[in-house]
Design a protein around this motif. Structure first.
Motif, PDB file in Angstrom:
ATOM      1  N   LEU A  57      11.939  -2.992  10.135  1.00  0.00           N
ATOM      2  CA  LEU A  57      12.594  -1.686   9.997  1.00  0.00           C
ATOM      3  C   LEU A  57      12.326  -1.044   8.631  1.00  0.00           C
ATOM      4  O   LEU A  57      12.070   0.173   8.575  1.00  0.00           O
ATOM      5  N   PRO A  58      12.386  -1.814   7.512  1.00  0.00           N
ATOM      6  CA  PRO A  58      12.020  -1.188   6.239  1.00  0.00           C
ATOM      7  C   PRO A  58      10.601  -0.626   6.238  1.00  0.00           C
ATOM      8  O   PRO A  58      10.356   0.467   5.712  1.00  0.00           O
ATOM      9  N   LEU A  59       9.667  -1.366   6.829  1.00  0.00           N
ATOM     10  CA  LEU A  59       8.297  -0.880   6.894  1.00  0.00           C
ATOM     11  C   LEU A  59       8.210   0.381   7.740  1.00  0.00           C
ATOM     12  O   LEU A  59       7.505   1.341   7.381  1.00  0.00           O
ATOM     13  N   SER A  60       8.928   0.414   8.844  1.00  0.00           N
ATOM     14  CA  SER A  60       8.905   1.598   9.706  1.00  0.00           C
ATOM     15  C   SER A  60       9.446   2.824   8.967  1.00  0.00           C
ATOM     16  O   SER A  60       8.893   3.925   9.086  1.00  0.00           O
ATOM     17  N   ARG A  61      10.521   2.645   8.203  1.00  0.00           N
ATOM     18  CA  ARG A  61      11.054   3.786   7.450  1.00  0.00           C
ATOM     19  C   ARG A  61      10.056   4.248   6.384  1.00  0.00           C
ATOM     20  O   ARG A  61       9.875   5.465   6.182  1.00  0.00           O
ATOM     21  N   GLU A  62       9.398   3.297   5.707  1.00  0.00           N
ATOM     22  CA  GLU A  62       8.411   3.681   4.698  1.00  0.00           C
ATOM     23  C   GLU A  62       7.269   4.463   5.334  1.00  0.00           C
ATOM     24  O   GLU A  62       6.762   5.431   4.754  1.00  0.00           O
ATOM     25  N   ILE A  63       6.855   4.054   6.529  1.00  0.00           N
ATOM     26  CA  ILE A  63       5.783   4.777   7.221  1.00  0.00           C
ATOM     27  C   ILE A  63       6.244   6.194   7.567  1.00  0.00           C
ATOM     28  O   ILE A  63       5.503   7.171   7.370  1.00  0.00           O
ATOM     29  N   ALA A  64       7.459   6.320   8.095  1.00  0.00           N
ATOM     30  CA  ALA A  64       7.975   7.649   8.431  1.00  0.00           C
ATOM     31  C   ALA A  64       8.056   8.528   7.189  1.00  0.00           C
ATOM     32  O   ALA A  64       7.681   9.715   7.209  1.00  0.00           O
ATOM     33  N   THR A  65       8.533   7.956   6.076  1.00  0.00           N
ATOM     34  CA  THR A  65       8.650   8.729   4.834  1.00  0.00           C
ATOM     35  C   THR A  65       7.274   9.150   4.332  1.00  0.00           C
ATOM     36  O   THR A  65       7.088  10.286   3.873  1.00  0.00           O
ATOM     37  N   LYS A 118       0.826  -1.205   0.000  1.00  0.00           N
ATOM     38  CA  LYS A 118       0.000   0.000   0.000  1.00  0.00           C
ATOM     39  C   LYS A 118       0.862   1.258   0.000  1.00  0.00           C
ATOM     40  O   LYS A 118       0.582   2.233  -0.710  1.00  0.00           O
ATOM     41  N   LEU A 119       1.937   1.247   0.788  1.00  0.00           N
ATOM     42  CA  LEU A 119       2.828   2.412   0.822  1.00  0.00           C
ATOM     43  C   LEU A 119       3.537   2.593  -0.514  1.00  0.00           C
ATOM     44  O   LEU A 119       3.696   3.723  -0.998  1.00  0.00           O
ATOM     45  N   ASP A 120       3.967   1.473  -1.122  1.00  0.00           N
ATOM     46  CA  ASP A 120       4.623   1.567  -2.424  1.00  0.00           C
ATOM     47  C   ASP A 120       3.677   2.123  -3.482  1.00  0.00           C
ATOM     48  O   ASP A 120       4.086   2.845  -4.387  1.00  0.00           O
ATOM     49  N   ALA A 121       2.386   1.763  -3.385  1.00  0.00           N
ATOM     50  CA  ALA A 121       1.406   2.228  -4.364  1.00  0.00           C
ATOM     51  C   ALA A 121       0.975   3.664  -4.121  1.00  0.00           C
ATOM     52  O   ALA A 121       0.243   4.235  -4.922  1.00  0.00           O
ATOM     53  N   ALA A 175      11.361  10.916  28.688  1.00  0.00           N
ATOM     54  CA  ALA A 175      10.727  12.204  28.404  1.00  0.00           C
ATOM     55  C   ALA A 175       9.553  11.939  27.487  1.00  0.00           C
ATOM     56  O   ALA A 175       9.658  11.207  26.511  1.00  0.00           O
ATOM     57  N   CYS A 176       8.440  12.534  27.808  1.00  0.00           N
ATOM     58  CA  CYS A 176       7.245  12.319  26.983  1.00  0.00           C
ATOM     59  C   CYS A 176       6.337  13.526  27.127  1.00  0.00           C
ATOM     60  O   CYS A 176       5.590  13.632  28.106  1.00  0.00           O
ATOM     61  N   GLU A 177       6.435  14.444  26.197  1.00  0.00           N
ATOM     62  CA  GLU A 177       5.546  15.599  26.207  1.00  0.00           C
ATOM     63  C   GLU A 177       4.556  15.472  25.060  1.00  0.00           C
ATOM     64  O   GLU A 177       4.729  14.646  24.160  1.00  0.00           O
ATOM     65  N   ALA A 178       3.505  16.255  25.118  1.00  0.00           N
ATOM     66  CA  ALA A 178       2.487  16.191  24.076  1.00  0.00           C
ATOM     67  C   ALA A 178       3.146  16.363  22.708  1.00  0.00           C
ATOM     68  O   ALA A 178       3.858  17.342  22.466  1.00  0.00           O
ATOM     69  N   ALA A 179       2.905  15.384  21.821  1.00  0.00           N
ATOM     70  CA  ALA A 179       3.564  15.390  20.505  1.00  0.00           C
ATOM     71  C   ALA A 179       2.540  15.064  19.423  1.00  0.00           C
ATOM     72  O   ALA A 179       2.492  13.940  18.913  1.00  0.00           O
ATOM     73  N   PRO A 180       1.672  16.025  19.050  1.00  0.00           N
ATOM     74  CA  PRO A 180       0.634  15.741  18.044  1.00  0.00           C
ATOM     75  C   PRO A 180       1.224  15.623  16.634  1.00  0.00           C
ATOM     76  O   PRO A 180       2.043  16.441  16.208  1.00  0.00           O
ATOM     77  N   VAL A 181       0.821  14.596  15.938  1.00  0.00           N
ATOM     78  CA  VAL A 181       1.255  14.348  14.560  1.00  0.00           C
ATOM     79  C   VAL A 181       0.022  14.015  13.737  1.00  0.00           C
ATOM     80  O   VAL A 181      -0.844  13.246  14.190  1.00  0.00           O
ATOM     81  N   LEU A 182      -0.078  14.579  12.527  1.00  0.00           N
ATOM     82  CA  LEU A 182      -1.186  14.264  11.638  1.00  0.00           C
ATOM     83  C   LEU A 182      -0.806  13.020  10.833  1.00  0.00           C
ATOM     84  O   LEU A 182       0.107  13.046  10.010  1.00  0.00           O
ATOM     85  N   GLY A 183      -1.505  11.906  11.100  1.00  0.00           N
ATOM     86  CA  GLY A 183      -1.140  10.687  10.406  1.00  0.00           C
ATOM     87  C   GLY A 183      -2.133   9.580  10.637  1.00  0.00           C
ATOM     88  O   GLY A 183      -3.191   9.759  11.259  1.00  0.00           O
ATOM     89  N   SER A 184      -1.760   8.400  10.129  1.00  0.00           N
ATOM     90  CA  SER A 184      -2.602   7.220  10.283  1.00  0.00           C
ATOM     91  C   SER A 184      -2.321   6.579  11.630  1.00  0.00           C
ATOM     92  O   SER A 184      -1.176   6.180  11.904  1.00  0.00           O
ATOM     93  N   PRO A 185      -3.315   6.428  12.484  1.00  0.00           N
ATOM     94  CA  PRO A 185      -3.066   5.812  13.802  1.00  0.00           C
ATOM     95  C   PRO A 185      -2.525   4.390  13.673  1.00  0.00           C
ATOM     96  O   PRO A 185      -1.621   4.003  14.420  1.00  0.00           O
ATOM     97  N   VAL A 186      -3.031   3.628  12.712  1.00  0.00           N
ATOM     98  CA  VAL A 186      -2.580   2.246  12.550  1.00  0.00           C
ATOM     99  C   VAL A 186      -1.119   2.202  12.125  1.00  0.00           C
ATOM    100  O   VAL A 186      -0.307   1.437  12.667  1.00  0.00           O
ATOM    101  N   GLN A 187      -0.753   3.034  11.154  1.00  0.00           N
ATOM    102  CA  GLN A 187       0.616   3.017  10.655  1.00  0.00           C
ATOM    103  C   GLN A 187       1.602   3.537  11.697  1.00  0.00           C
ATOM    104  O   GLN A 187       2.695   2.979  11.864  1.00  0.00           O
TER     105      GLN A 187
END
Length: 441
Positions: free
Chosen positions: A407-415, A287-290, A323-335
């Motif tokens: 790890l490859p999947l994690s990098r694709e998600i980050a990208t 899905k990420l590749d597509a 350390a854990c402060e509020a860190a909002p990110v716009l993204g897919s919760p599952v990914q």
């Protein structure tokens, strides 16, 4: 292109030819007419005053002048005026009016007849009414008109043919590199993407097109090679758990009375879980590749990390959240959850005693750091671990169930979320740093 250029040229030449045929003949005849009329009126003026010489002098390009009395007697004449009854009989019907006719005359009996313009005017003189006649040759006008007609009716089609041939040759020469590119592209197939189109050394737009085509073919070749390698590696990784599962079931089926069915079921379930994990990761990578865009919303990575740590309590190694402060990110919760799951799973497999996690906000970025105190990653392998199905020797020795996709999947998600994932230097152990854009609501 050749047809268009020829049509434009034809329109221009037809317009110019029509204008020429409409104006030039009248202009040429008008010039001769004005010249003869001026000479006739000058002689008529002399006849009115009675000052006619016996021999009339002709101006330039007016060959013949003559004055006749009412009875036809020649009162004055230029030299060599032809004796032609048609000329003698040509007299204006009204006095003081110039009349014109064209006829063929010969100045000498031995000369061939030529086209002339004849003009005459009747005026009163001391001797009574006299008729002044003047004539000029139209041979030059006829010759000029002949050449004009030749140029218009023969030259114009010839010029259009030449223009069409030159345009065709120029266009063919200019598009020859395009034809070579087309022919080479027609020969390139999915079985052999190593071929490239020729780039002409002209440095123009066609050369740029050929270079861009080659860059596209480079990307296609890399993509096809990645796909082939991915399919081969996926087949290999899927074959191992399937073979193990089949072997366990075959042995159990062959010796049902001697089989520990609960243990066999547990092992089969573990193999099925591994297959499920590999397939889930493959599907997400596909899905990420597509370029598929998952549904996104604002996710607080600090809360996601805290939930991950809560689920792992009592695991092989303790996880410390520094350390854990509020860190909002716009993204897919599952990914995003899968990204953190893979990082923590990797750290759990390789750590010796503990795992350290930090979630911080730096300017407009959210930085998640996962650190373990295991054997670490050699500098030359810090990029290789992000290649699909790549497993280092230390990883294979510690855990044979890994797929090399985490790890490859994690990098694709980050990208896909506009961020990065890297392995940085750290002693002891390994440290992975994920950087994602901060969402400012």
């Amino acid at each position: 292109m050749t047809t268009a250029a020829t049509m434009v040229a034809a329109a221009v030449f037809v317009g110019a030819s029509a204008l020429t045929l409409a104006t030039v003949p009248d202009n040429l005849h008008g010039t001769v007419h004005a010249r003869v009329e001026l000479a006739v009126r000058r002689v008529a003026s002399e006849a009115r005053t009675g000052t006619l010489p016996r021999e009339l002098k002709t101006p330039a390009r007016v060959q013949l002048l003559r004055v006749l009395s009412g009875t036809g007697e020649v009162l004055a004449s230029s030299t060599s005026f032809p004796q032609d009854a048609r000329v003698t009989a040509f007299r204006p019907a009204r006095p003081e009016t110039v009349e014109t006719m064209e006829l063929d005359l010969a100045r000498h009996p031995e000369e061939p007849r030529s086209h002339h313009l004849l003009m005459a005017i009747t005026v009163r003189s001391p001797q009574g009414p006299v008729t002044v006649q003047g004539a000029s040759s139209l041979a030059d006008v006829d010759q000029a008109l002949m050449w004009i007609h030749l140029l218009v009716f023969l030259g114009t089609p010839l010029v259009l043919v030449i223009i069409a041939l030159l345009t065709w040759a120029a266009v063919s020469y200019a598009l020859r590199p395009v034809e070579r590119v087309r022919a080479e592209l027609a020969e390139i197939t999915g079985q052999d993407l190593s071929r490239r189109v020729p780039v002409p050394p002209t440095g123009d737009e066609i050369a740029g097109l050929a270079a861009t085509t080659n860059h596209t073919l480079d990307r296609l070749e890399r993509s096809a090679e990645t796909q082939r390698r991915f399919v081969a590696d996926a087949s290999h990784e899927l074959r191992s758990p399937i073979s193990a599962l089949r072997a366990q079931l075959e042995v159990a089926n062959s010796y049902p009375d001697e089989t520990d069915w609960p243990a066999t079921g547990a092992r089969a379930l573990a193999a099925a879980d591994r297959l499920t994990g590999i397939i889930d990761e493959l599907l997400m990578l596909a899905k990420l590749d597509a370029g598929a865009v998952a549904q996104r919303r604002v996710v607080d990575l600090c809360l996601v990390v805290e939930e991950q740590i809560r689920r792992r309590e009592g695991g092989r190694a303790p996880i410390f959240l520094h350390a854990c402060e509020a860190a909002p990110v716009l993204g897919s919760p599952v990914q995003l959850d899968r990204l953190l799951t893979n990082l923590l799973d990797n750290a759990t497999r390789h750590t010796a005693t503990r795992i350290d996690v930090e979630v911080t906000v730096r300017e407009d970025r959210v930085v998640v750091t996962v650190t373990d105190d295991g054997d670490g990653i050699a500098p030359e392998d810090r990029e290789r671990v992000f290649e699909r199905f790549t497993r280092l020797e230390s990883s294979r020795a510690k855990d044979k169930s890994g797929s090399g996709l985490g790890l490859p999947l994690s990098r694709e998600i980050a990208t896909a979320h506009g961020g990065t994932l890297t392995a940085v230097e750290h002693e002891p152990g390994a440290r992975f740093v994920a950087v994602l854009p901060l969402h400012r609501g």
